[in-house]
Design a protein around this motif. Structure first.
Motif, short mmCIF file in Angstrom:
data_model
loop_
_atom_site.label_atom_id
_atom_site.label_comp_id
_atom_site.label_asym_id
_atom_site.label_seq_id
_atom_site.Cartn_x
_atom_site.Cartn_y
_atom_site.Cartn_z
N THR A 37 1.00 -0.90 -0.19
CA THR A 37 0.19 -0.42 -0.27
C THR A 37 0.92 1.13 0.45
O THR A 37 0.56 2.21 -0.83
CB THR A 37 -1.05 -0.09 1.53
OG1 THR A 37 -0.48 -0.49 2.33
CG2 THR A 37 -2.17 -1.08 0.46
N ILE A 64 -5.80 5.05 0.83
CA ILE A 64 -5.66 3.81 0.28
C ILE A 64 -7.06 3.02 0.14
O ILE A 64 -7.61 2.94 1.63
CB ILE A 64 -4.97 3.15 -0.41
CG1 ILE A 64 -3.59 3.47 -0.48
CG2 ILE A 64 -5.02 1.22 -0.93
CD1 ILE A 64 -2.50 3.99 0.19
N ILE A 66 -9.51 -0.84 -0.57
CA ILE A 66 -8.61 -1.87 -0.47
C ILE A 66 -10.71 -2.85 -0.45
O ILE A 66 -11.30 -2.81 0.57
CB ILE A 66 -8.25 -2.58 0.23
CG1 ILE A 66 -7.18 -1.72 0.24
CG2 ILE A 66 -8.27 -3.47 -0.06
CD1 ILE A 66 -5.55 -2.06 1.11
N ILE A 73 -6.42 -2.70 -4.93
CA ILE A 73 -7.17 -1.81 -3.96
C ILE A 73 -7.42 -1.14 -5.10
O ILE A 73 -7.35 -1.19 -6.67
CB ILE A 73 -5.55 -1.25 -4.58
CG1 ILE A 73 -4.06 -1.90 -3.43
CG2 ILE A 73 -5.30 0.00 -4.67
CD1 ILE A 73 -3.06 -1.05 -3.47
#
Length: 156
Positions: A37, A64, A66, A73
């Motif tokens: 990440t 980020i 997910i 992602i």
């Protein structure tokens, strides 16, 4: 930094040094996957329904998103410097990110990761809690204060 899925079958850990998220199967006591990440992965939270995991990369200034089913992602957004934490509002509509180097709280759409508002809080905001859809509390370490953020008016 650790969060557990609503059904308690998985745990997710943020790994600062390796810049990854570890996905753990709690029933089998196994590592499912490591997701890269970004450097300084620290903040972590789940959407209230557990379908999405959110994390911050402190050293690359990113948020980020997910998908917890595919473990891929599905979104990335730039943040202010040093995004320490990320928390979803209880309704799952917004994400709050406190940026320790900037003294700011950023509010993002959890769906698109679009920035909704940047709010100046205190110096070195480290701690954050979001007990309702109406208010957030941000602990400002260098000021010894707590900013109470009205999430309806988007002001301190």
């Amino acid at each position: 930094m650790l969060v557990v899925s609503p059904d308690e079958s998985r745990a997710y850990t943020a790994n600062f040094s390796s810049g990854t998220i570890s996905v753990l199967n709690l029933k089998e006591k196994t590592v499912v996957k490591h997701i890269t990440t970004g450097p300084g992965t620290e903040g972590i939270d789940l959407s209230p329904n557990g379908h999405f995991l959110y994390t911050t990369s402190v050293l690359s200034n990113r948020l980020i998103k997910i998908d917890t089913e595919t473990l891929k992602i599905v979104g990335v957004a730039d943040t202010d410097r040093s995004p320490i934490r990320v928390l979803a509002t209880p309704d799952g509509q917004r994400l709050l990110v406190n940026n320790s180097a900037e003294g700011s709280l950023q509010i993002f759409s959890s769906d698109t990761l679009a920035l909704i508002k940047r709010i100046k809080v205190g110096r070195r905001p480290i701690g954050i809690t979001v007990p309702s859809n109406d208010f957030a509390f941000v602990a400002n370490m260098l000021d010894d204060t707590v900013s109470i953020v009205d999430l309806n008016k988007l002001i301190v």
